[in-house]
Design an enzyme around this catalytic site. Structure first.
Site, PDB file in Angstrom:
ATOM      1  N   GLY A 106       2.202   0.633  -0.896  1.00  0.00           N
ATOM      2  CA  GLY A 106       2.242   1.789  -1.798  1.00  0.00           C
ATOM      3  C   GLY A 106       1.135   1.812  -2.837  1.00  0.00           C
TER       4      GLY A 106
ATOM      5  N   GLU B 187       3.715  -7.518   5.756  1.00  0.00           N
ATOM      6  CA  GLU B 187       3.349  -6.533   4.740  1.00  0.00           C
ATOM      7  C   GLU B 187       2.995  -7.245   3.432  1.00  0.00           C
ATOM      8  OE1 GLU B 187       5.362  -2.507   5.711  1.00  0.00           O
ATOM      9  OE2 GLU B 187       6.823  -3.731   4.651  1.00  0.00           O
TER      10      GLU B 187
ATOM     11  N   LYS C 216      11.728   5.146   3.218  1.00  0.00           N
ATOM     12  CA  LYS C 216      12.262   4.630   1.944  1.00  0.00           C
ATOM     13  C   LYS C 216      13.266   5.637   1.353  1.00  0.00           C
ATOM     14  CE  LYS C 216       8.140   1.925   1.500  1.00  0.00           C
ATOM     15  NZ  LYS C 216       7.203   1.195   0.673  1.00  0.00           N
TER      16      LYS C 216
ATOM     17  N   GLU D 159      10.776  -4.630  -0.963  1.00  0.00           N
ATOM     18  CA  GLU D 159      11.491  -3.927  -2.041  1.00  0.00           C
ATOM     19  C   GLU D 159      12.931  -4.426  -2.135  1.00  0.00           C
ATOM     20  OE1 GLU D 159      10.412  -0.008  -0.720  1.00  0.00           O
ATOM     21  OE2 GLU D 159       8.352  -0.467  -1.290  1.00  0.00           O
TER      22      GLU D 159
ATOM     23  N   HIS E  97      12.660  -6.185   3.833  1.00  0.00           N
ATOM     24  CA  HIS E  97      11.570  -5.452   3.185  1.00  0.00           C
ATOM     25  C   HIS E  97      11.359  -6.001   1.768  1.00  0.00           C
ATOM     26  CE1 HIS E  97       9.170  -2.336   1.370  1.00  0.00           C
ATOM     27  NE2 HIS E  97       8.800  -2.031   2.603  1.00  0.00           N
TER      28      HIS E  97
ATOM     29  N   SER F  62       0.047   0.447   2.918  1.00  0.00           N
ATOM     30  CA  SER F  62      -0.924   1.536   2.760  1.00  0.00           C
ATOM     31  C   SER F  62      -1.686   1.869   4.046  1.00  0.00           C
ATOM     32  CB  SER F  62      -1.903   1.226   1.626  1.00  0.00           C
ATOM     33  OG  SER F  62      -1.205   1.110   0.405  1.00  0.00           O
TER      34      SER F  62
ATOM     35  N   ASN G  98       8.777   4.051   7.704  1.00  0.00           N
ATOM     36  CA  ASN G  98       9.804   3.716   6.722  1.00  0.00           C
ATOM     37  C   ASN G  98       9.770   4.780   5.627  1.00  0.00           C
ATOM     38  OD1 ASN G  98      11.446   2.585   4.781  1.00  0.00           O
ATOM     39  ND2 ASN G  98      10.107   0.845   4.342  1.00  0.00           N
TER      40      ASN G  98
HETATM   41  P1  PGA Z   1       3.236   2.031   2.351  1.00  0.00           P
HETATM   42  O1  PGA Z   1       4.615   1.249   2.625  1.00  0.00           O
HETATM   43  O2  PGA Z   1       2.676   2.399   3.718  1.00  0.00           O
HETATM   44  O3  PGA Z   1       3.618   3.225   1.545  1.00  0.00           O
HETATM   45  O4  PGA Z   1       2.342   1.087   1.641  1.00  0.00           O
HETATM   46  C1  PGA Z   1       4.740   0.352   3.691  1.00  0.00           C
HETATM   47  C2  PGA Z   1       6.107  -0.273   3.676  1.00  0.00           C
HETATM   48  O5  PGA Z   1       6.603  -0.603   2.592  1.00  0.00           O
HETATM   49  O6  PGA Z   1       6.721  -0.473   4.736  1.00  0.00           O
END
Ligand code: PGA
Length: 248
Positions: free
Chosen positions: A173, A167, A12, A97, A95, A213, A10
């Site tokens: 992140g 997640e 983003k 976010e 997601h 992460s 992803n």
């Molecule tokens: P990250 O993001 O690996 O940067 O923690 C994962 C995600 O949001 O899908």
């Protein structure tokens, strides 16, 4: 039936014409494990470029969102017809976010999921709890509340087009990864929940990815857990270590 290992990237809201070419070329040049299904999800603007540049048969390209219409007067949105036209196969939905920053409700996520599947896309359906939820032992309540509206709109046969990405929001992140044991425990609970609420067959077949992460360092041990069927990778999917995560 063994569940095929799955790694999603992803990106983003990151990338430039140049960096997308670099990432896709790196994947093209790599020797990828042929038994791993890979989906990369660049920003909408770069989908067509990634599709054109991708040469790996095990890699497909997904969008990070879809609007629940095919086309029309929906300023600023991207519809199913456009994604089909350029060869998008997958869509990421739910997601954290988008749930938190864009205020997408569980019902909207469910509606989009059903729409995407009906339009012929496969969906990476994300779910996960906040830090306070985990600390107060509410992880499964939160995840269940996110999954229930989806379960109520999908037919049993639709589930062959769904991959669940668990997640934990506090791990996204942040550099904090759930321990393999904690992640496995939640994955197992999600599978039991799907077994009870959908069917034992779907629970056995549906792939449950871990996200938050994930790195080349953390992937090997997470990978050994029986209910972790792959990863959804954010930050590390933009870096060379993404190849190591795929080949874990
Ligand atoms: P990250 O993001 O690996 O940067 O923690 C994962 C995600 O949001 O899908």
């Amino acid at each position: 039936m063994a569940r095929k290992f799955f790694v999603g990237g992803n990106f983003k809201m990151n990338g430039t014409v140049k960096s997308i070419t670099e990432i896709v070329s790196r994947l093209n040049d790599a020797k990828l494990n042929p038994d791993v299904e890979v989906v990369i999800a660049p920003p909408t603007l770069f989908l067509q470029q990634a599709i054109k540049e991708n040469k790996q048969s095990t890699v497909s390209v997904g969008a990070q969102n879809i609007y629940n219409q095919t086309s029309g007067a929906f300023t600023g949105e991207s519809g199913a017809d456009m994604f089909k036209d350029i060869g998008v196969k997958w869509v990421i939905l739910g997601h954290s976010e988008r749930r938190s920053l864009l205020k997408e409700s569980a019902e909207e996520v469910a509606e989009k999921t059903k729409f995407a599947v009906d339009q012929g896309f496969d969906v990476i359906l994300c779910c996960g709890e906040q830090k306070e939820d985990r600390e107060s032992g509410k992880t499964m309540d939160v995840v269940a509340a996110q999954l229930k509206p989806v379960i109520s709109v999908l037919k049993e046969s639709d589930w062959s087009h769904i991959v669940i990405a668990y997640e934990p929001v506090w791990a996204i992140g942040t550099g904090l990864t759930a321990t393999p044991k904690d992640a496995e425990e939640t994955h197992k609970e999600i599978r039991e929940f799907i077994s009870k609420e959908v069917s034992p067959k779907v629970a056995e077949e549906v792939r449950i990815l871990y996200g938050g992460s994930v790195s080349a360092k953390t992937a090997p041990e997470l990978h050994t857990q029986p209910d972790i069927d792959g990863f959804l990778v954010g930050g590390a999917s933009l870096k060379p270590e993404f190849v190591d995560i795929i080949n874990v």
